[in-house]
Design an enzyme around this catalytic site. Structure first.
Site, PDB file in Angstrom:
ATOM      1  N   ALA A 184       0.871  -1.141   0.059  1.00  0.00           N
ATOM      2  CA  ALA A 184      -0.130  -0.176  -0.012  1.00  0.00           C
ATOM      3  C   ALA A 184       0.809   1.140  -0.192  1.00  0.00           C
ATOM      4  O   ALA A 184       1.835   1.191   0.676  1.00  0.00           O
ATOM      5  CB  ALA A 184      -0.891   0.092   1.152  1.00  0.00           C
ATOM      6  N   PRO A 185       0.369   2.319  -0.608  1.00  0.00           N
ATOM      7  CA  PRO A 185       1.299   3.484  -0.634  1.00  0.00           C
ATOM      8  C   PRO A 185       1.345   4.317   0.480  1.00  0.00           C
ATOM      9  O   PRO A 185       0.442   4.044   1.578  1.00  0.00           O
ATOM     10  CB  PRO A 185       0.488   4.540  -1.674  1.00  0.00           C
ATOM     11  CG  PRO A 185      -0.884   3.846  -1.628  1.00  0.00           C
ATOM     12  CD  PRO A 185      -0.749   2.557  -1.442  1.00  0.00           C
ATOM     13  N   ILE A 241       4.064   5.477   4.069  1.00  0.00           N
ATOM     14  CA  ILE A 241       5.152   5.244   4.913  1.00  0.00           C
ATOM     15  C   ILE A 241       5.054   3.856   5.462  1.00  0.00           C
ATOM     16  O   ILE A 241       3.935   3.726   5.992  1.00  0.00           O
ATOM     17  CB  ILE A 241       5.610   6.364   6.053  1.00  0.00           C
ATOM     18  CG1 ILE A 241       5.836   7.707   5.249  1.00  0.00           C
ATOM     19  CG2 ILE A 241       6.714   5.811   6.725  1.00  0.00           C
ATOM     20  CD1 ILE A 241       6.010   8.681   6.385  1.00  0.00           C
ATOM     21  N   ASP A 247     -13.557   1.351  11.253  1.00  0.00           N
ATOM     22  CA  ASP A 247     -13.903   0.166  11.686  1.00  0.00           C
ATOM     23  C   ASP A 247     -12.895  -0.969  10.712  1.00  0.00           C
ATOM     24  O   ASP A 247     -12.618  -0.584   9.685  1.00  0.00           O
ATOM     25  CB  ASP A 247     -15.377  -0.356  11.506  1.00  0.00           C
ATOM     26  CG  ASP A 247     -16.014  -1.456  12.029  1.00  0.00           C
ATOM     27  OD1 ASP A 247     -15.205  -1.887  13.021  1.00  0.00           O
ATOM     28  OD2 ASP A 247     -17.075  -2.022  11.800  1.00  0.00           O
ATOM     29  N   LYS A 305      -4.235  -5.711   6.371  1.00  0.00           N
ATOM     30  CA  LYS A 305      -3.135  -5.479   7.170  1.00  0.00           C
ATOM     31  C   LYS A 305      -3.020  -6.583   8.160  1.00  0.00           C
ATOM     32  O   LYS A 305      -3.850  -7.195   8.692  1.00  0.00           O
ATOM     33  CB  LYS A 305      -3.469  -4.328   8.057  1.00  0.00           C
ATOM     34  CG  LYS A 305      -3.744  -2.948   7.396  1.00  0.00           C
ATOM     35  CD  LYS A 305      -4.592  -1.985   8.415  1.00  0.00           C
ATOM     36  CE  LYS A 305      -3.714  -1.528   9.219  1.00  0.00           C
ATOM     37  NZ  LYS A 305      -4.375  -0.234   9.964  1.00  0.00           N
TER      38      LYS A 305
END
Length: 596
Positions: free
Chosen positions: A325-326, A328, A381, A346
């Site tokens: 994912a873009p 940092i 959420d 994630k």
């Protein structure tokens, strides 16, 4: 059909199906009891009890699943539960659902029980409901109360129709000035249809149950004129002395979408036929997925099931590849996404470099805290899954290598699949640091100021909900499609009431002032707000806008005063709609729980 009885010959299979459905029926009965109690809490203004019950209701589902699994494992030997028995269990279950009013929820409950008992290799059509088997179309309530009520302004007059609409809910307590409120509602709703010819089918449809959340009750409905629907929501609140009032009319789809946002607590709604409520709300918000509507109605397990089906469908009809994912890269999570799909995935890393001092279990506890907490429109959420199978062909070698490097205990290759043993899925947002960088690069001062102002507003709303974000860097906040700033990195959150907000003591001498380490004692939960400027306000333009709107966030006094108010039970109200659309001179009490 003549072979059906012969096919379903196992008494064990029927008994198991009956046990699972009884477990679901018990769950949904308790779910409805909790939703019905929300009305009493609203009428009595027992806000703390209302929020406690809303949190408790979230745990109902897993408890009933665990009870059902324990019952089946105690009752039957593993050798009895052959593949043929499990196939018959599903077929018997389908038969039991033919006249059921929550069949889609019962199918999901069946899946939850089976997935706790069976190995993941059995997660297929033969054993569980990968796709729904029972239609939810045209299910009618059994108790004679329709899903929605209909009112006819052309026959009865708009004011009379609105009065019936409000009074049919039969709330205990008097309105402070119902005539005044109805006049303002009438003005707003007739304004929506201004300069339009009223068609013969002109009517108002309103869901029969109020939607409760924190201190608010919401009338959810739509006007129909010709071939077009015009959705609206009317919040009902209490004035300081307890009298009821109609506070506003939300007639803009964007505002209603925000009310039903994935960043807010679940509604408490008494629904005999939940699919009918979902269908009605989706007619108001056609771009909102059914999965999100089920979730915001408190049926988060059904939301998860519907979401996963949508995800599988998307995979089947797309060809792009998962990628990092873009933004940092975080120290705690590895985050990847599918560009064509509006969510991010994630996984918690196996270990965390300094300065992070946490564990996987503590991170999971933080995410669970957010699930149970009032998110006040400022925390995303999350959908939590176990043993998610991805097509190996959609992963680049680099991404898979990174996943195996940072989270080897969670990632497994199994033939043509990549299995992730534990995963969070969140709505994709633009990281705030990227938003601010792009705004400055294009010279868009208004966009930059909006981002900084929303960032501070998000923090202040979190404070009102007793949440300290912990890591307040811009990369941990995202910007939604509606331009709202939302927090989404939870591994360092704490309750405000668990923090000790301090001003940095004045240096005692020149040696103190020049020292590289603090000359004063710092305890674990000590927070020094004036230090925020060091890592947040290095950019002069960002600093200018931050000091213009939120300089108070850099003072210990601000945080300590809010902490004191929380400990006294005096939390500021947070409205899930703009102040400017509220009817004037009707401010509710500012003590108690938030309205969001």
């Amino acid at each position: 059909m003549q072979h059906f009885p012969k096919l379903l010959s196992s008494q064990i299979a029927f008994d198991i199906a009956r046990v699972i459905l009884d477990g679901f029926d018990k769950h949904y009965s308790l779910f409805r009891q909790a939703s019905q109690a929300a009305r009493e809490h609203f009428e009595r203004m027992t806000w703390a009890e209302a929020q406690a019950q809303a949190r408790e209701r979230i745990a109902f589902y897993d408890r009933r699943v665990d009870e059902c699994v324990e019952l089946l494992e105690d009752e039957y030997e593993e050798a009895e539960l052959t593949d043929s028995v499990w196939r018959e269990v599903k077929l018997h279950y389908i038969g039991l659902l033919m006249d059921h009013r929550q069949p889609e929820l019962a199918e999901t409950f069946f899946n939850s029980v089976c997935c706790k008992i069976l190995h993941r290799t059995y997660f297929n059509n033969d054993f569980i409901f990968v796709r729904p088997a029972v239609s939810t179309e045209y299910i009618e309530p059994a108790q004679g109360t329709p899903t929605y009520r209909v009112y006819y302004p052309q026959t009865d007059g708009m004011r009379h129709a609105l009065r019936r609409m409000v009074t049919n809910f039969q709330l205990a307590g008097e309105f402070a000035d119902l005539d005044r409120d109805l006049a303002q509602v009438e003005e707003r709703l007739t304004g929506v249809l201004a300069d339009m010819a009223l068609e013969p089918n002109h009517q108002i449809q309103v869901l029969s149950s109020l939607f409760y959340r924190n201190k608010g009750a919401y009338i959810v409905g739509k006007m129909i004129n010709g071939s077009r629907d015009y959705p609206f929501v009317i919040p009902i609140l209490h004035k300081r002395k307890g009298a009821l009032l109609l506070d506003a009319v939300l007639a803009d789809v964007g505002l209603i979408t925000t009310l039903f946002s994935f960043t807010r607590a679940y509604f408490m709604v008494d629904m005999e036929v939940p699919s009918a409520y979902v269908k009605f709300v989706r007619s108001m918000l056609p771009n909102k997925p059914r999965s999100e509507i089920y979730t915001i109605l408190g049926l988060q397990k059904q939301g998860k099931a519907a979401f996963y089906r949508d995800f599988l469908h998307h995979l089947e009809h797309s060809s792009d590849h998962f990628e990092v994912a873009p933004g940092i890269r975080g120290l705690v999570m590895v985050v990847f996404s599918l560009p064509s799909f509006p969510y991010v995935f994630k996984a918690i890393k196996d270990s965390f470099p300094p300065p992070k001092e946490t564990t996987r279990e503590l991170v999971k506890e933080k995410y669970l805290l957010v699930k149970y907490h009032d998110r006040v429109g400022r925390m995303a959420d999350t959908l939590e899954y176990s043993n998610v199978a991805f097509p190996r062909s959609r992963f680049s070698d680099d991404l898979l290598a990174e996943l195996k490097q940072v989270a080897p205990s969670l990632v497994e290759e199994d033939g043509d699949q990549v299995i992730v043993r534990h995963l969070y899925i969140e709505r994709r947002m633009t990281p705030l640091n990227i938003w601010l960088t792009e705004a400055e690069a294009t010279g868009d001062k208004a966009k930059l100021e909006h981002g900084v102002r929303e960032y501070g507003n998000a923090i202040k709303d979190l404070v009102a909900a007793n949440i300290f974000p912990g890591d307040m860097l811009y990369k941990n906040f995202g910007v939604t499609r509606q331009g709202r700033v939302v927090f989404y990195d939870y591994d360092e959150i704490e309750y405000i009431t668990d923090c000790n907000f301090r001003a940095i003591p004045a240096p005692r001498n020149e040696e103190d002032e020049m020292a590289s380490e603090p000359w004063y004692h710092v305890a674990k939960n000590d927070v020094f707000p004036e230090q925020f400027s060091v890592f947040l306000l290095g950019n002069p333009r960002v600093r200018e806008y931050f000091m213009k709107h939120h300089a108070d966030l850099l003072t210990a006094d601000y945080w300590q005063q809010r902490k004191d108010r929380i400990q006294e039970g005096q939390v500021e109200d947070i409205f899930p709609y703009p102040q400017e659309i509220r009817f004037v001179n009707q401010a509710p009490a500012v003590s108690g729980s938030s309205i969001a």
